[in-house]
Design a protein around this motif. Sequence first.
Motif, PDB file in Angstrom:
ATOM      1  N   LEU A 132      -0.586 -15.655  -3.913  1.00 41.91           N
ATOM      2  CA  LEU A 132       0.096 -16.920  -3.618  1.00 41.91           C
ATOM      3  C   LEU A 132       1.599 -16.811  -3.897  1.00 41.91           C
ATOM      4  N   ALA A 133       1.960 -16.207  -5.025  1.00 39.10           N
ATOM      5  CA  ALA A 133       3.386 -16.054  -5.361  1.00 39.10           C
ATOM      6  C   ALA A 133       4.075 -15.147  -4.334  1.00 39.10           C
ATOM      7  N   TRP A 134       3.378 -14.082  -3.950  1.00 36.91           N
ATOM      8  CA  TRP A 134       3.921 -13.155  -2.949  1.00 36.91           C
ATOM      9  C   TRP A 134       4.101 -13.853  -1.606  1.00 36.91           C
ATOM     10  N   SER A 135       3.138 -14.721  -1.241  1.00 36.19           N
ATOM     11  CA  SER A 135       3.212 -15.450   0.030  1.00 36.19           C
ATOM     12  C   SER A 135       4.423 -16.382   0.058  1.00 36.19           C
ATOM     13  N   VAL A 136       4.719 -16.980  -1.083  1.00 40.20           N
ATOM     14  CA  VAL A 136       5.904 -17.845  -1.155  1.00 40.20           C
ATOM     15  C   VAL A 136       7.163 -16.982  -0.995  1.00 40.20           C
ATOM     16  N   ARG A 137       7.190 -15.833  -1.703  1.00 42.63           N
ATOM     17  CA  ARG A 137       8.359 -14.929  -1.603  1.00 42.63           C
ATOM     18  C   ARG A 137       8.556 -14.428  -0.186  1.00 42.63           C
TER      19      ARG A 137
END
Length: 207
Positions: free
Chosen positions: A36-41
Amino acid sequence: MEIPEDLVGGHLAIDFSNCVNRFKKMDYTERTQFLLAWSVRSGTLSPEAAEGLAEMAHRHPEAEQEVAHRTLDLAQAGRALLQAAAGGQPPPAEPLAVVNRELAAALPHLALRSEEPGFTWTWDENGAGLERALWPVARAMGELLASDSLSRVKECASDTCSWVFLDSSRNRCRRWCDMSSCGNREKARRHRVARRAPTSGRVKSNP
Ligand SMILES: [Zn+2]
């Protein structure tokens, strides 16, 4: 070992595949949180959407476990197919089946949105679960594999790095996934080797 920045591959599908070794070291919860954090980045999820999916994962551990599993599978499949392409090898069958499975899950949610002066591709998030985070990755993977860009996919030249990247340079001469980590490390290594090599002729005053 210094880890390269994680969005250096030049393509969403490549950046995702480069996460495979990290995914392997994570438990289910860590993996979905990282996803999820990677998808936001990488711009495939808004921070608000990611927050909503994180809450959902917390409430539905079974779904979280399933998506964590699929996340690793898709990253491994992508890595295998991209490494095969980079090495001029025929594509392995099982990884291709994994990508096709994820495409079949993702593409029914693809939708058009009106955006002046035309339209843009978007995702219909109605009733979407945590797997929403995998849809853009599956689509990107399919598009890359079916594109001319596949011939520009290369594996990092560093002995200690197996990341892949898209060589967008005009003369196709890029060698490292990330100049600031792998490129510099390799330069430093060569420098050390050159210094250790016996010198012929003039003796340096400061060996
Ligand atoms: Zn590298």
